[in-house]
Enzyme design. Structure first.
Site, mmCIF file in Angstrom:
data_model
loop_
_atom_site.group_PDB
_atom_site.id
_atom_site.type_symbol
_atom_site.label_atom_id
_atom_site.label_comp_id
_atom_site.label_asym_id
_atom_site.label_seq_id
_atom_site.Cartn_x
_atom_site.Cartn_y
_atom_site.Cartn_z
ATOM 1 N N GLU A 1 0.814 -1.221 0.000
ATOM 2 C CA GLU A 1 0.000 0.000 0.000
ATOM 3 C C GLU A 1 0.852 1.278 0.000
ATOM 4 O O GLU A 1 0.804 2.072 0.945
ATOM 5 C CB GLU A 1 -0.963 -0.005 1.189
ATOM 6 N N GLU B 1 -5.145 -8.807 0.417
ATOM 7 C CA GLU B 1 -5.781 -8.556 1.719
ATOM 8 C C GLU B 1 -7.262 -8.348 1.484
ATOM 9 O O GLU B 1 -7.666 -7.697 0.520
ATOM 10 C CB GLU B 1 -5.266 -7.274 2.402
#
Ligand code: BGP
Length: 468
Positions: free
Chosen positions: A166, A368
């Protein structure tokens, strides 16, 4: 609805990170990272005053945790090496830290679980942050030395590598929205940081390719990037200004990274708009050639919620930053109230279709996905287990059904990692919201205990069938 089946070679696993699980924040020569620094300066910023120190005790329990993953039918997990554990302050390998990770990898192998290794999960060493962090090229270079050291040390053991988790989050949370240390509200700095991370990613991929060609990294190893892509939506009957808000949200959060990892460049329409607003990246001669090295073998897609945006009422905020969009509150949104995130399983399919259409050659996996519910909502049954079936099972099942549909329609989605299969520390929310199929009992020395949903997960991971 009928039963849905995922392909036989579709993999199931667990997503985790070093700073949220390992604990042992001062053991094995580990240096202070930004989470330790913030915890030390203001423990009150963390839920129940639980700072970064303990993780979920995985540093002491990794063998047990890998056995749990295996028993749940999970074949892989992704965690991160902590830069602050692997390297010393002079930029040399810290042998004690390296040995810790060798032992961890060996325990995973013994349990029959493959470890995907990510190199960075929001965990800048504090001494490098003090030198400017991602805003300083020397720190970018330090990251590349760290990546080289990791590839060299673990190159024969690890098959799946990732440069960053991220990479959009630190620019936004630390430098733009002011939520995380050092709490800046500086749009231009956030974009410089984003650019610095992009260079670091590309240089690390270049180093990986070089070390693979030299035989230091095993020939079957792959490298990728993981990002929290947020499929962007706006309101019905949008104005051109609403669509412009979508373009920039998508451009900065999604296309920036997708172009980098597939084309080795950044989207020019986004750079042009930034320049029109006086936001200039610190570009140096030779940077294009660096970015060109950033093309990856595959991609991780973290998905929790979509982005719903509309044209902003004000185009400059109180700090003088340009504003390209504001939140659109969709009246039909279903919310996870514990986290304040919308639950929209179809978003995973919409992103998959964008990938299939715009980036058709790239393999990817859901790296995720998960639901964190505030602990006190969880019911404990007479046998001592937490009964989370009512909220966790439909959440995961719905997302998997949309993934199966996307695969049927051509998406190159190869697997699914659930975030936090075992409860873990969640940044400044600490242990407030629990994601796990497995409880970590903080009142009982971090003891692991299966929740009621664990049986469902095992069944899906083993059969690949999501029952109606
Ligand atoms: C992702 C991060 C994870 C994890 C997860 C859940 O953005 O990669 O580190 O924490 O979100 O979010 P949170 O812990 O904030 O509830």
């Amino acid at each position: 609805m009928a039963n849905v089946r995922l392909p036989d070679d579709f993999f199931f696993g667990a997503a985790l990170s070093g700073p949220q699980t390992e604990g042992m924040w001062k053991a094995y020569g580990k240096l202070e990272n930004l989470w330790d620094l913030w915890s030390g300066e203001n423990l009150g910023a963390f839920y129940n005053r639980v700072g970064s120190y303990g993780g979920n005790d995985m540093g002491a329990r990794y063998a047990e945790d890998f056995r749990i993953f295996h028993e749940l039918g999970l074949s892989s997990c992704r965690t991160s090496i902590q830069w602050s554990r692997l390297m010393d302050a002079d930029g040399h390998l810290n042998r004690e830290g390296a040995d810790f990770y060798h032992k961890l990898l060996a325990a995973a192998r013994e349990a029959g679980v493959e470890v995907f290794v990510n190199l960075y999960h929001f965990d800048m060493p504090a001494y490098l942050f003090r030198r400017g962090g991602w805003d300083n090229r020397e720190v970018v270079e330090a990251y590349v030395s760290y990546a080289r050291a990791a590839f060299t040390e673990f190159g024969q053991e690890v098959e799946h590598w990732f440069t960053f988790n991220e990479p959009i989050v630190e620019p936004e949370q630390r430098y733009e929205h002011g939520n995380w240390y050092p709490f800046h509200h500086d749009f231009a700095q956030a974009r410089r940081v984003q650019y610095g991370i992009s260079l670091a990613h590309a240089l690390a991929v270049g180093a990986f390719r070089e070390l693979q060609a030299a035989g230091t990294v095993r020939p079957d190893a792959k490298i990728g990037l993981i990002n929290c892509f947020t499929p962007p939506y706006t309101r019905e009957n949008p104005t051109p200004a609403d669509l412009e808000a979508v373009r920039m949200t998508d451009g900065l959060g999604n296309r920036w990274w997708l172009d980098l990892v597939t084309k080795g460049s950044l989207p020019t329409d986004v750079l042009d708009t930034l320049a029109e607003h006086g936001v200039h990246l610190p570009v140096r001669a030779g940077d294009d050639a660096i970015l060109a090295q950033g093309v990856v073998d595959w991609l991780g897609f973290n998905y929790y919620h979509p982005a719903r945006v509309q044209a902003p009422k004000q185009t400059v905020d109180e700090w003088g930053n340009p504003v390209f969009s504001e939140e659109y509150v969709w009246p039909d949104a279903v919310m996870n109230k514990s986290r304040g995130w919308e639950i929209y399983p179809q978003g995973i399919y919409d992103f998959a279709m964008t990938m299939t259409h715009d980036y058709p050659d790239l393999d990817w996996f859901v790296s995720e996905n998960g639901i964190g519910i505030e602990e006190h909502h969880a019911a404990r049954t007479a046998d001592g287990r937490i009964d989370d079936v009512a909220y966790r099972v439909p959440f995961v099942a719905d997302h998997l059904r949309w993934i199966a549909r996307a695969i049927d329609e051509g998406a190159r989605c190869k697997g699914y990692h659930y975030w936090g299969v075992i409860d873990c520390w969640s940044w400044n929310n600490a242990f407030k919201n629990r994601y796990g199929f497995v409880e970590v009992d903080l009142q009982d020395n971090y003891c692991r205990r299966l929740k009621a949903s664990a049986e469902w997960l095992r069944n899906v991971a083993v059969t690949h069938v999501i029952e109606d």
